[in-house]
Design a protein around this motif. Structure first.
Motif, PDB file in Angstrom:
ATOM      1  N   TYR A   1      -1.603   5.942   3.103  1.00 32.06           N
ATOM      2  CA  TYR A   1      -2.319   4.862   2.411  1.00 32.06           C
ATOM      3  C   TYR A   1      -2.079   3.541   3.135  1.00 32.06           C
ATOM      4  O   TYR A   1      -2.978   2.703   3.227  1.00 32.06           O
ATOM      5  CB  TYR A   1      -1.843   4.773   0.962  1.00 32.06           C
ATOM      6  CG  TYR A   1      -2.015   6.054   0.199  1.00 32.06           C
ATOM      7  CD1 TYR A   1      -3.166   6.299  -0.543  1.00 32.06           C
ATOM      8  CD2 TYR A   1      -1.035   7.058   0.240  1.00 32.06           C
ATOM      9  CE1 TYR A   1      -3.334   7.487  -1.235  1.00 32.06           C
ATOM     10  CE2 TYR A   1      -1.197   8.245  -0.444  1.00 32.06           C
ATOM     11  CZ  TYR A   1      -2.345   8.469  -1.179  1.00 32.06           C
ATOM     12  OH  TYR A   1      -2.514   9.649  -1.844  1.00 32.06           O
TER      13      TYR A   1
ATOM     14  N   ILE B   1       1.982   1.755  -3.586  1.00 31.16           N
ATOM     15  CA  ILE B   1       0.844   2.189  -4.408  1.00 31.16           C
ATOM     16  C   ILE B   1       0.518   3.655  -4.140  1.00 31.16           C
ATOM     17  O   ILE B   1       0.301   4.450  -5.063  1.00 31.16           O
ATOM     18  CB  ILE B   1      -0.396   1.305  -4.132  1.00 31.16           C
ATOM     19  CG1 ILE B   1      -0.172  -0.100  -4.684  1.00 31.16           C
ATOM     20  CG2 ILE B   1      -1.656   1.925  -4.735  1.00 31.16           C
ATOM     21  CD1 ILE B   1      -1.259  -1.086  -4.295  1.00 31.16           C
TER      22      ILE B   1
ATOM     23  N   PHE C   1       0.827  -1.204   0.000  1.00 30.37           N
ATOM     24  CA  PHE C   1       0.000   0.000   0.000  1.00 30.37           C
ATOM     25  C   PHE C   1       0.865   1.260   0.000  1.00 30.37           C
ATOM     26  O   PHE C   1       0.509   2.268  -0.615  1.00 30.37           O
ATOM     27  CB  PHE C   1      -0.927   0.002   1.217  1.00 30.37           C
ATOM     28  CG  PHE C   1      -2.087  -0.932   1.094  1.00 30.37           C
ATOM     29  CD1 PHE C   1      -3.016  -0.769   0.086  1.00 30.37           C
ATOM     30  CD2 PHE C   1      -2.264  -1.985   1.975  1.00 30.37           C
ATOM     31  CE1 PHE C   1      -4.101  -1.620  -0.044  1.00 30.37           C
ATOM     32  CE2 PHE C   1      -3.329  -2.848   1.858  1.00 30.37           C
ATOM     33  CZ  PHE C   1      -4.255  -2.669   0.850  1.00 30.37           C
TER      34      PHE C   1
ATOM     35  N   TYR D   1      -7.864   2.595  -9.953  1.00 28.37           N
ATOM     36  CA  TYR D   1      -6.518   3.158  -9.810  1.00 28.37           C
ATOM     37  C   TYR D   1      -6.124   3.917 -11.072  1.00 28.37           C
ATOM     38  O   TYR D   1      -5.544   5.001 -10.994  1.00 28.37           O
ATOM     39  CB  TYR D   1      -5.522   2.038  -9.531  1.00 28.37           C
ATOM     40  CG  TYR D   1      -4.164   2.521  -9.061  1.00 28.37           C
ATOM     41  CD1 TYR D   1      -4.028   3.230  -7.874  1.00 28.37           C
ATOM     42  CD2 TYR D   1      -3.015   2.255  -9.810  1.00 28.37           C
ATOM     43  CE1 TYR D   1      -2.797   3.665  -7.432  1.00 28.37           C
ATOM     44  CE2 TYR D   1      -1.766   2.688  -9.382  1.00 28.37           C
ATOM     45  CZ  TYR D   1      -1.664   3.392  -8.192  1.00 28.37           C
ATOM     46  OH  TYR D   1      -0.435   3.823  -7.759  1.00 28.37           O
TER      47      TYR D   1
ATOM     48  N   SER E   1      -7.978  -0.779  -1.409  1.00 29.55           N
ATOM     49  CA  SER E   1      -7.365  -1.395  -0.226  1.00 29.55           C
ATOM     50  C   SER E   1      -8.069  -2.692   0.133  1.00 29.55           C
ATOM     51  O   SER E   1      -7.433  -3.719   0.395  1.00 29.55           O
ATOM     52  CB  SER E   1      -7.416  -0.423   0.956  1.00 29.55           C
ATOM     53  OG  SER E   1      -6.752   0.779   0.655  1.00 29.55           O
TER      54      SER E   1
ATOM     55  N   SER F   1      -8.279  -2.195 -10.738  1.00 28.99           N
ATOM     56  CA  SER F   1      -7.356  -1.646 -11.736  1.00 28.99           C
ATOM     57  C   SER F   1      -7.947  -0.406 -12.409  1.00 28.99           C
ATOM     58  O   SER F   1      -7.247   0.596 -12.621  1.00 28.99           O
ATOM     59  CB  SER F   1      -7.028  -2.709 -12.791  1.00 28.99           C
ATOM     60  OG  SER F   1      -6.440  -3.845 -12.206  1.00 28.99           O
TER      61      SER F   1
END
Length: 260
Positions: free
Chosen positions: A115, A78, A75, A150, A243, A147
């Protein structure tokens, strides 16, 4: 009956606090770092080093497992990639005005822990609250949705922002999905999407606290602090989905490997 529900509520509250222990400590660090000065150590560097220290302590005390730390690291990466993109001068979604050595492209390394805090809460809550999912869709659908969410965080500055369609897709995909949790003895459940909304709201509250104490700032907060736009709740709602899907998928893989 009332006493039993009251005990369950108290147990739920305490377990939620335990699940959010890293997030709570990190938020406290943001508050504390705005009131103290350590000679030779910039605030952003202090936040990163102390966040790493907390993770090490939690690991040594077995409050977190190695697998959970790996998830938190994922995380962190990311979030850091997203931070680098969003703070680019060409985008300018928010900024980190204070100096620091531990930065990548002017993004302090501590920012990834914001995050990671969500990931930590997800992983801890899953374990502490004995979470179970019913009516969960195929993981492939969730991964595709994750996906697309994001990707939209990156593309929405240049093409149409598809967040409303993505939110609609979330409610459709998880329409039959319920999350079961056990605070004490009795098992309760709620629609999974409702849980997403509640978490996103509390993250938004934490974001207001963070910006109030100058951990970062949005363009509208440069001259004087003001409340973070309610629009950001939808952003955190989508980030919470990412998450959750990652944690759920990793739990799924681990259960499959252990034959459970």
């Amino acid at each position: 009956m009332f006493v039993a529900y009251l005990k369950d509520f108290i147990a739920f509250t305490l377990k939620q606090a335990q699940s959010a222990s890293f997030a709570g400590l990190f938020l406290f660090l943001i508050f504390a770092s705005s009131h103290i000065t350590i000679t030779g150590l910039y605030r952003y560097d202090f936040l990163f080093l102390t966040a790493v220290l907390i993770q090490l302590v939690m690991l040594l005390l077995k409050l977190e497992t190695v697998d959970e730390v790996k998830t938190i690291l994922l995380f962190h990466i990311i979030g850091l990639v997203l931070e680098i993109y969003k703070t680019n001068p060409a985008i300018g979604s928010w900024s980190y005005p204070e100096p620091g050595y531990l930065k990548i492209f002017d993004v302090p390394l501590y920012s990834g822990f914001m995050y990671a805090s969500i990931g930590s809460y997800m992983a801890q809550s899953w374990k502490i609250m004995s979470l179970k999912l019913t009516g969960y869709p195929k993981y492939l659908y969730s991964i595709i949705l994750c996906s697309l969410i994001y990707l939209n965080f990156f593309t929405n500055h240049f093409i149409y922002d598809f967040r409303l369609f993505l939110i609609l897709a979330i409610f459709i995909l998880y329409f039959k999905t319920w999350v079961e949790f056990t605070p004490r003895l009795k098992t309760y459940r709620m629609p999974l999407s409702v849980g997403f909304i509640l978490i996103a709201f509390f993250v938004w509250v934490a974001e207001n606290i963070g910006t109030y104490y100058g951990a970062w700032q949005y363009p509208s907060q440069i001259h004087v602090w003001e409340i973070v736009s309610f629009h950001k709740i939808t952003s955190w709602f989508l980030m919470v989905i990412i998450s959750f899907i990652i944690v759920a998928y990793l739990k799924h893989i681990k259960a499959a490997q252990s034959g459970k």
